[in-house]
Design a protein around this motif. Structure first.
Motif, PDB file in Angstrom:
ATOM      1  N   LEU A  26       0.852  -1.183   0.000  1.00  0.00           N
ATOM      2  CA  LEU A  26       0.000   0.000   0.000  1.00  0.00           C
ATOM      3  C   LEU A  26       0.885   1.229   0.000  1.00  0.00           C
ATOM      4  CD1 LEU A  26      -2.850   1.273   0.274  1.00  0.00           C
ATOM      5  CD2 LEU A  26      -2.513   1.198   2.729  1.00  0.00           C
ATOM      6  N   HIS A  45      -4.024   0.878  -3.772  1.00  0.00           N
ATOM      7  CA  HIS A  45      -4.482  -0.447  -3.351  1.00  0.00           C
ATOM      8  C   HIS A  45      -4.877  -1.228  -4.598  1.00  0.00           C
ATOM      9  CE1 HIS A  45      -6.379  -3.588  -1.086  1.00  0.00           C
ATOM     10  NE2 HIS A  45      -7.602  -3.300  -1.499  1.00  0.00           N
ATOM     11  N   TRP A  91     -10.829   4.511  -0.994  1.00  0.00           N
ATOM     12  CA  TRP A  91     -10.428   3.243  -0.390  1.00  0.00           C
ATOM     13  C   TRP A  91     -10.759   3.161   1.094  1.00  0.00           C
ATOM     14  CZ3 TRP A  91     -10.359  -0.246  -3.638  1.00  0.00           C
ATOM     15  CH2 TRP A  91      -9.629  -0.232  -4.832  1.00  0.00           C
ATOM     16  N   THR A 105      -1.402   2.019   8.135  1.00  0.00           N
ATOM     17  CA  THR A 105      -1.888   0.648   8.264  1.00  0.00           C
ATOM     18  C   THR A 105      -1.749   0.122   9.689  1.00  0.00           C
ATOM     19  OG1 THR A 105       0.263  -0.041   7.387  1.00  0.00           O
ATOM     20  CG2 THR A 105      -1.618  -0.017   5.872  1.00  0.00           C
TER      21      THR A 105
END
Length: 454
Positions: A26, A45, A91, A105
């Protein structure tokens, strides 16, 4: 000339960092800002670039993006497609970060997918502005020192030709360091090393970033005979603010302390939004009036601010827009135009729960009880309510009118708290008003459950 065209070809040169989501790389970037350390937040992504919805977007989330990109600290977390709407998937429907994470993340978020079918649009794309390319160095604290700029991956300095309080004011504002109190020249904080990127900078003073000022092409100007003996610096100071000559400390004439002397604010452009920021800075609750024409009597001494423009969500007055701070008497202003503010420490209660420490969150404003919309409502906001009520720690932050819909106004369209504030009015929120006309309903009233049963 835009600084971004030299720092990053305005969004074409982006700094990318790979993390992992579900086993796939990512990448993250900032797009369409003036340089690679500001812009619309985009993530890659499944091979496609998309955006992040601004639901719950705050300085904590922006700080993680800035850190992930090696762009220093976050100085702003703009919402509502501030850098223009993106294209392609959305996303992330939301991201929730505590702030210290090294990559987004590591934060909390729902499954990564294209959320446009759920009604999200690019009008709410999140953005970030990072400080990584601008800093003050070798001062007593991070808000004073030699001005340094990062270009092409290397830190350099600014020559003091034309350097004045106007340029320093923009630097202080951009770094969220309050007002400029000095613009030292002649390498007062010691000579820097490396390139001298700016031969000069010329600002009018109200600009929000030095990239809005005038300057020549960014390059190493040492071959032109400049030396680090002329490095420019800035000294910034978050201003003290008080309300004077009112019935109590939360109402009165707005006064600001600058260079050790208290002065006033002219009421040109004075609004409820600006008064709301003063009330928030003083932890005095919501603004219920923004008085003008020296309602609380004319002040004495300097008129430090010719005007101030706030959108109402700033946490301190120096985050608003204003011209260079100086005594504006010389501009024929008089204390007959001194601005004032009336604040009200909002009462808060929990209603329709099993006891007084759980229930629907209600706030009393202008003598009337109303509710809080659950947009952005989290455990952090509930924690502040529980603390304010002496009800211990928050154990749940309920949404969707869990304790039943309230009646009357919806005073807060949203609130944003870090969780450590002592009262709800120390958090960030828009000017309290009845938001029914904007389509909000009591079906979205926020609630809280606290650990103490009373």
């Amino acid at each position: 000339m835009a600084l971004g065209r030299h720092l990053s070809l305005r969004g074409l040169c982006v700094l990318l960092l790979a993390t992992v989501v579900g086993g796939q790389a990512l990448e993250v970037r900032l797009k369409d800002g003036a340089h690679h350390c500001e812009g619309r937040v985009e993530v890659k992504h499944q091979g496609e670039w998309g955006t992040v919805d601004d639901l719950n977007w705050s300085m904590e989330e922006a700080a993680v993006v800035c850190r992930q990109l090696g762009c220093g600290g976050a100085i702003d977390a703009p919402k509502r497609a501030h850098f223009g709407p993106g294209i392609g998937p959305i996303w992330f429907r939301y991201i929730y970060c505590k702030g210290p994470e090294s990559a987004i993340t590591e934060c909390s978020y729902p499954p990564v997918k294209d959320h446009r079918p759920e009604g999200n649009s690019h009008d709410k794309d999140a953005g970030a502005v990072c400080s990584g390319w601008l800093r003050l160095k070798d001062g007593a604290h991070h808000c004073e020192g030699r001005l340094e700029v990062k270009h092409q991956g290397e830190w350099g300095t600014v020559n003091d030709l034309n350097w004045s309080i106007e340029e320093a004011a923009v630097v202080c504002r951009q770094l969220k360091c309050g007002a400029a109190v000095d613009a030292p020249k002649g390498a007062k904080f010691g000579p820097g090393i490396g390139p001298i990127w700016f031969h000069y900078i010329y600002c009018k003073g109200p600009e929000s970033a030095i990239t809005e000022c005038s300057y020549p092409t960014v390059k190493d100007h040492r071959p032109e005979g400049h030396s680090h003996d002329k490095d420019a610096g800035a000294v910034c100071s978050v201003l003290e603010v008080r309300l004077k000559d009112g019935a109590h400390h939360c109402e009165g004439r707005v006064e600001v302390k600058y260079q050790g002397e208290w002065g006033t604010v002219n009421d040109h452009n004075w609004s409820l939004e600006a008064a709301a920021v003063v009330c928030r800075q003083l932890e005095c609750g919501a603004a219920i009036n923004a008085s003008r024409e020296a309602h609380f009597g004319p002040g004495i001494g300097p008129i430090w601010f010719q005007y101030i423009y706030c959108n109402g969500t700033e946490s301190v007055l120096t985050e608003c827009s204003y011209p260079p701070i100086k005594d504006h008497h010389a501009e024929s202003l008089s204390h007959d135009g001194d601005a004032g503010a009336v604040c009200s420490d909002l009462e808060v209660r929990l209603k329709d729960g099993a006891h007084r420490c759980e229930g629907r969150v209600e706030v009393k404003h202008q003598g009337e009880w109303g509710t809080v919309n659950d947009h952005n409502w989290r455990l952090e906001e509930a924690q502040v309510v529980c603390r304010q009520l002496g009800c211990g720690a928050a154990t749940d932050a309920l949404r969707g009118a869990h304790f039943g819909p309230g009646i009357g106004p919806i005073w807060f369209r949203y609130t944003y708290c870090h969780g450590l504030e002592s009262v709800l009015t120390a958090c960030t929120y828009p000017v309290p008003k009845d938001y029914h006309p904007e389509g909000l309903s009591h079906d979205q009233d926020a609630g809280a459950v606290c650990s103490t049963i009373m």
